[in-house]
Design a protein around this motif. Structure first.
Motif, PDB file in Angstrom:
ATOM      1  N   LEU A   1      -1.712 -18.999 -33.380  1.00 41.02           N
ATOM      2  CA  LEU A   1      -0.888 -18.200 -32.473  1.00 41.02           C
ATOM      3  C   LEU A   1       0.592 -18.577 -32.583  1.00 41.02           C
ATOM      4  N   VAL A   2       0.863 -19.850 -32.737  1.00 36.24           N
ATOM      5  CA  VAL A   2       2.252 -20.313 -32.864  1.00 36.24           C
ATOM      6  C   VAL A   2       2.861 -19.754 -34.138  1.00 36.24           C
ATOM      7  N   THR A   3       2.117 -19.810 -35.212  1.00 32.09           N
ATOM      8  CA  THR A   3       2.599 -19.278 -36.489  1.00 32.09           C
ATOM      9  C   THR A   3       2.800 -17.777 -36.389  1.00 32.09           C
TER      10      THR A   3
ATOM     11  N   LEU B   1       6.229 -12.942 -36.361  1.00 30.51           N
ATOM     12  CA  LEU B   1       6.721 -11.735 -35.682  1.00 30.51           C
ATOM     13  C   LEU B   1       8.230 -11.780 -35.479  1.00 30.51           C
ATOM     14  N   ASP B   2       8.748 -12.938 -35.089  1.00 29.55           N
ATOM     15  CA  ASP B   2      10.201 -13.085 -34.933  1.00 29.55           C
ATOM     16  C   ASP B   2      10.914 -12.937 -36.273  1.00 29.55           C
ATOM     17  N   ALA B   3      10.307 -13.450 -37.339  1.00 29.36           N
ATOM     18  CA  ALA B   3      10.935 -13.401 -38.659  1.00 29.36           C
ATOM     19  C   ALA B   3      11.031 -11.967 -39.188  1.00 29.36           C
ATOM     20  N   VAL B   4      10.042 -11.143 -38.867  1.00 33.90           N
ATOM     21  CA  VAL B   4      10.086  -9.758 -39.359  1.00 33.90           C
ATOM     22  C   VAL B   4      10.766  -8.820 -38.373  1.00 33.90           C
ATOM     23  N   GLY B   5      11.240  -9.341 -37.258  1.00 33.53           N
ATOM     24  CA  GLY B   5      12.015  -8.557 -36.313  1.00 33.53           C
ATOM     25  C   GLY B   5      11.192  -7.856 -35.251  1.00 33.53           C
ATOM     26  N   LEU B   6       9.935  -8.199 -35.084  1.00 36.24           N
ATOM     27  CA  LEU B   6       9.122  -7.591 -34.031  1.00 36.24           C
ATOM     28  C   LEU B   6       9.208  -8.427 -32.759  1.00 36.24           C
ATOM     29  N   ASP B   7       8.992  -7.768 -31.646  1.00 33.73           N
ATOM     30  CA  ASP B   7       9.051  -8.433 -30.359  1.00 33.73           C
ATOM     31  C   ASP B   7       7.802  -9.301 -30.171  1.00 33.73           C
ATOM     32  N   ALA B   8       7.930 -10.440 -29.527  1.00 32.61           N
ATOM     33  CA  ALA B   8       6.817 -11.377 -29.319  1.00 32.61           C
ATOM     34  C   ALA B   8       5.796 -10.845 -28.327  1.00 32.61           C
ATOM     35  N   LYS B   9       6.122  -9.740 -27.619  1.00 35.25           N
ATOM     36  CA  LYS B   9       5.161  -9.194 -26.667  1.00 35.25           C
ATOM     37  C   LYS B   9       3.937  -8.602 -27.359  1.00 35.25           C
TER      38      LYS B   9
END
Length: 118
Positions: free
Chosen positions: A8-10, A15-23
Motif C-alpha cells: 500500500l505504501v508503494t 500514484l503520486d509519481a504518475v500524478g494521480l490523487d492518493a484518494k
C-alpha cells in the motif's frame, strides 16, 4: 516475515509519481486485498511443491541414514549386553573363592551381605 498490506505504501508513492490523487488508493485497496491472497496462495504452493521435491529426492538417502542409526543403536545395545555378561562371568569366577568365608559381600554396596550356610 511479510508485513500485511506493505504494498500500500508503494502504491501511494506510485500514484503520486504518475500524478494521480492518493484518494484512489481506497478503490485499489479492495482489488489489492484479493490479489494479495492470490500472491500468498502462490507463495505457499511454491513452498509445498519445493518441500515435496526435496523429500522425493532425499527419500533414499534419509532411509539409509535411518538404517545406519538403527544398526549403531543395535550394536551399542549388544556391546552393553556383552559388558554385563562379562561382569557376571567375573563375579561367577570370584564367587567360589568368596564362598570360603561365612559372609560374602555381593554387588557394589558394601552393606549388601549374603550369608552362606554350608
Amino acid at each position: 516475515m511479510q508485513v500485511p498490506q506493505a504494498g500500500l505504501v508503494t502504491m501511494v508513492m506510485v500514484l503520486d509519481a504518475v500524478g494521480l490523487d492518493a484518494k484512489y488508493v481506497t478503490m485499489i485497496l479492495a482489488i489489492d486485498w484479493f490479489l494479495d491472497r492470490i500472491r500468498t496462495t502462490v507463495n505457499i504452493l511454491g513452498d509445498v511443491i519445493g518441500c515435496g521435491i526435496v523429500q522425493h529426492l532425499s527419500k533414499d538417502f534419509l532411509a539409509k541414514m535411518d538404517e545406519e542409526q538403527r544398526l549403531k543403536r543395535r550394536a551399542s545395545r549388544a556391546h552393553r549386553l556383552q559388558e554385563v555378561i562379562d561382569d557376571v562371568e567375573v563375579e561367577k569366577a570370584l564367587l567360589p573363592a568368596a564362598l570360603q568365608n561365612d559372609a560374602v559381600h555381593y554387588g557394589s554396596h558394601p552393606d549388601t551381605v549374603v550369608q552362606v550356610h554350608p
